[in-house]
Design a protein around this motif. Structure first.
Motif, PDB file in Angstrom:
ATOM      1  N   HIS A 132     -65.727   4.576 -54.074  1.00 38.65           N
ATOM      2  CA  HIS A 132     -65.667   5.456 -55.243  1.00 38.65           C
ATOM      3  C   HIS A 132     -67.063   5.680 -55.825  1.00 38.65           C
ATOM      4  N   LEU A 133     -67.877   4.640 -55.857  1.00 38.15           N
ATOM      5  CA  LEU A 133     -69.239   4.782 -56.368  1.00 38.15           C
ATOM      6  C   LEU A 133     -70.062   5.722 -55.492  1.00 38.15           C
ATOM      7  N   HIS A 134     -69.927   5.592 -54.180  1.00 41.73           N
ATOM      8  CA  HIS A 134     -70.651   6.495 -53.262  1.00 41.73           C
ATOM      9  C   HIS A 134     -70.203   7.941 -53.481  1.00 41.73           C
ATOM     10  N   TYR A 135     -68.910   8.123 -53.712  1.00 39.80           N
ATOM     11  CA  TYR A 135     -68.399   9.470 -53.973  1.00 39.80           C
ATOM     12  C   TYR A 135     -69.036  10.050 -55.229  1.00 39.80           C
ATOM     13  N   LEU A 136     -69.107   9.255 -56.297  1.00 43.03           N
ATOM     14  CA  LEU A 136     -69.686   9.738 -57.554  1.00 43.03           C
ATOM     15  C   LEU A 136     -71.192   9.978 -57.424  1.00 43.03           C
ATOM     16  N   LEU A 137     -71.863   9.159 -56.631  1.00 45.61           N
ATOM     17  CA  LEU A 137     -73.299   9.351 -56.429  1.00 45.61           C
ATOM     18  C   LEU A 137     -73.603  10.665 -55.716  1.00 45.61           C
ATOM     19  N   ASN A 138     -72.646  11.145 -54.966  1.00 42.52           N
ATOM     20  CA  ASN A 138     -72.840  12.384 -54.205  1.00 42.52           C
ATOM     21  C   ASN A 138     -72.124  13.579 -54.831  1.00 42.52           C
ATOM     22  N   ASN A 139     -71.552  13.378 -56.020  1.00 41.73           N
ATOM     23  CA  ASN A 139     -70.806  14.461 -56.665  1.00 41.73           C
ATOM     24  C   ASN A 139     -71.130  14.448 -58.160  1.00 41.73           C
ATOM     25  N   ALA A 142     -68.208  15.248 -60.653  1.00 43.54           N
ATOM     26  CA  ALA A 142     -67.255  14.150 -60.843  1.00 43.54           C
ATOM     27  C   ALA A 142     -67.885  13.023 -61.668  1.00 43.54           C
ATOM     28  N   TYR A 143     -69.163  12.738 -61.424  1.00 45.82           N
ATOM     29  CA  TYR A 143     -69.833  11.669 -62.168  1.00 45.82           C
ATOM     30  C   TYR A 143     -69.929  12.013 -63.652  1.00 45.82           C
ATOM     31  N   GLU A 144     -70.295  13.249 -63.946  1.00 46.84           N
ATOM     32  CA  GLU A 144     -70.515  13.641 -65.338  1.00 46.84           C
ATOM     33  C   GLU A 144     -69.234  13.628 -66.166  1.00 46.84           C
ATOM     34  N   GLU A 145     -68.081  13.630 -65.515  1.00 45.38           N
ATOM     35  CA  GLU A 145     -66.825  13.505 -66.255  1.00 45.38           C
ATOM     36  C   GLU A 145     -66.740  12.171 -66.979  1.00 45.38           C
ATOM     37  N   TYR A 146     -67.424  11.168 -66.465  1.00 48.51           N
ATOM     38  CA  TYR A 146     -67.413   9.840 -67.090  1.00 48.51           C
ATOM     39  C   TYR A 146     -68.304   9.774 -68.328  1.00 48.51           C
ATOM     40  N   LEU A 147     -69.121  10.795 -68.547  1.00 44.49           N
ATOM     41  CA  LEU A 147     -70.086  10.753 -69.647  1.00 44.49           C
ATOM     42  C   LEU A 147     -69.817  11.800 -70.715  1.00 44.49           C
ATOM     43  N   GLU A 148     -68.640  12.421 -70.697  1.00 44.08           N
ATOM     44  CA  GLU A 148     -68.379  13.509 -71.641  1.00 44.08           C
ATOM     45  C   GLU A 148     -68.377  13.029 -73.091  1.00 44.08           C
ATOM     46  N   HIS A 149     -68.055  11.761 -73.309  1.00 43.91           N
ATOM     47  CA  HIS A 149     -68.124  11.237 -74.676  1.00 43.91           C
ATOM     48  C   HIS A 149     -69.558  11.219 -75.188  1.00 43.91           C
ATOM     49  N   LYS A 150     -70.506  11.131 -74.250  1.00 41.30           N
ATOM     50  CA  LYS A 150     -71.923  11.072 -74.613  1.00 41.30           C
ATOM     51  C   LYS A 150     -72.571  12.449 -74.558  1.00 41.30           C
ATOM     52  N   THR A 151     -72.347  13.183 -73.477  1.00 39.09           N
ATOM     53  CA  THR A 151     -73.029  14.456 -73.282  1.00 39.09           C
ATOM     54  C   THR A 151     -72.403  15.590 -74.079  1.00 39.09           C
ATOM     55  N   LEU A 152     -71.085  15.556 -74.245  1.00 38.25           N
ATOM     56  CA  LEU A 152     -70.388  16.640 -74.939  1.00 38.25           C
ATOM     57  C   LEU A 152     -69.785  16.193 -76.270  1.00 38.25           C
ATOM     58  N   GLY A 153     -69.850  14.905 -76.545  1.00 40.50           N
ATOM     59  CA  GLY A 153     -69.266  14.395 -77.783  1.00 40.50           C
ATOM     60  C   GLY A 153     -67.757  14.477 -77.812  1.00 40.50           C
ATOM     61  N   LEU A 154     -67.133  14.457 -76.632  1.00 36.19           N
ATOM     62  CA  LEU A 154     -65.678  14.572 -76.556  1.00 36.19           C
ATOM     63  C   LEU A 154     -65.051  13.175 -76.534  1.00 36.19           C
ATOM     64  N   ILE A 155     -64.237  12.879 -77.520  1.00 43.00           N
ATOM     65  CA  ILE A 155     -63.549  11.587 -77.603  1.00 43.00           C
ATOM     66  C   ILE A 155     -62.060  11.852 -77.768  1.00 43.00           C
ATOM     67  N   ALA A 156     -61.290  11.424 -76.787  1.00 49.82           N
ATOM     68  CA  ALA A 156     -59.848  11.679 -76.800  1.00 49.82           C
ATOM     69  C   ALA A 156     -59.054  10.536 -77.407  1.00 49.82           C
ATOM     70  N   ASN A 157     -59.645   9.366 -77.494  1.00 52.43           N
ATOM     71  CA  ASN A 157     -58.927   8.183 -77.968  1.00 52.43           C
ATOM     72  C   ASN A 157     -58.803   8.222 -79.495  1.00 52.43           C
ATOM     73  N   GLN A 158     -57.642   8.624 -79.983  1.00 54.00           N
ATOM     74  CA  GLN A 158     -57.434   8.760 -81.418  1.00 54.00           C
ATOM     75  C   GLN A 158     -57.471   7.418 -82.138  1.00 54.00           C
ATOM     76  N   ARG A 159     -57.039   6.371 -81.463  1.00 50.39           N
ATOM     77  CA  ARG A 159     -57.105   5.042 -82.093  1.00 50.39           C
ATOM     78  C   ARG A 159     -58.557   4.659 -82.356  1.00 50.39           C
ATOM     79  N   LEU A 160     -59.426   4.929 -81.405  1.00 55.30           N
ATOM     80  CA  LEU A 160     -60.844   4.616 -81.568  1.00 55.30           C
ATOM     81  C   LEU A 160     -61.442   5.420 -82.721  1.00 55.30           C
TER      82      LEU A 160
END
Length: 251
Positions: A132-139, A142-160
């Motif tokens: 999975h890590l190799h896949y994300l390193l080459n895509n 897909a990798y940037e989806e893991y950083l949307e809370h940081k790059t786009l300020g998108l937070i879906a967790n309402q409890r948080l």
């Protein structure tokens, strides 16, 4: 960067196995194969095994800037417990690196989004994780989806969101600690110092240590016995408190 080489989660066993499938830079005392490019409080000492001052500088700007150059950080806690979550998770989230996390069973309750971290429980073996890590390193997409809370300020967790905005003093660590200490005193002694409240055995809720590698309890792990002995000691103390006829222990 871990420097605790004997953890209940058997962290080093997992990382050593993962290293067979993907390169891992290790800067701590354990499995050290790289040197940090700066010294000071982080400099490794051959004489005492480590410079423990780094524990007081876990969020130093220089260190965080260095860590931010990585796409992933292995974030395996020393132990497994519902409420035990350390800088191993918070630092990567803060600096925009994807944590590869293993620790609190309730960690999904505190992630900004479903893809804010890669959880070992979703990948049964280090080899599957490495794929999975190799896949994300080459895509990049897909990798940037893991950083949307940081790059786009998108937070879906309402409890948080609720805890961060509604909880008292959540944005100031010193104020939060003072508030928490006052809360503990209030619960122990009562708001008018007339009602004493006690902690019950229900608070002893940490599970036996699960190995990060096998994601199951290793009966040969010395921490299994340590925890069992501690629980037995706590039970004896609890019984003594409730039963005044028992002979008191002498030092």
């Amino acid at each position: 960067m871990q420097s605790d080489c004997d953890t209940a989660t058997e962290r080093d066993d997992y990382v050593k196995n993962l290293m067979e499938f993907i390169p891992v830079d290790s800067y701590g005392v354990c499995l050290r194969n790289k040197e940090l490019p700066f010294g000071g409080v982080y400099k490794y000492s051959e004489s005492d095994g480590a410079n423990r001052n780094y524990l007081n500088n876990l969020f130093d700007d220089q260190l965080l800037s260095f860590m931010a150059k990585y796409k992933f950080i292995v974030s395996i806690e020393n132990g497994i417990c519902n409420d035990y979550v350390t800088e191993k998770l918070w630092r990567p989230l803060e600096i925009g690196v994807v944590p590869i996390y293993y620790g609190s069973p309730l960690i999904r309750d505190w992630l900004p989004n479903n893809k804010s971290a890669i959880l070992l429980e979703d990948f049964p073996t280090p080899e599957l994780l490495s794929q999975h890590l190799h896949y994300l390193l080459n895509n990049d997409t897909a990798y940037e989806e893991y950083l949307e809370h940081k790059t786009l300020g998108l937070i879906a967790n309402q409890r948080l969101i609720h805890e961060a905005t509604e909880g008292p003093n959540q944005s100031d660590f010193n104020e939060m600690m003072q508030e928490f200490q006052c809360f503990v005193c209030g619960r122990l002694y009562g708001r008018n110092n007339s009602e004493v409240q006690t902690v019950t055995r229900d608070h002893y809720d940490c599970p036996l240590p699960y190995s990060a590698l096998t994601q199951s309890v290793n009966p040969d792990n010395k921490w299994v016995k340590i925890i069992a002995d501690a629980e037995e000691s706590a039970n004896r103390m609890y019984e003594e408190v409730l039963n005044s006829t028992l002979q008191l222990r002498v030092a």
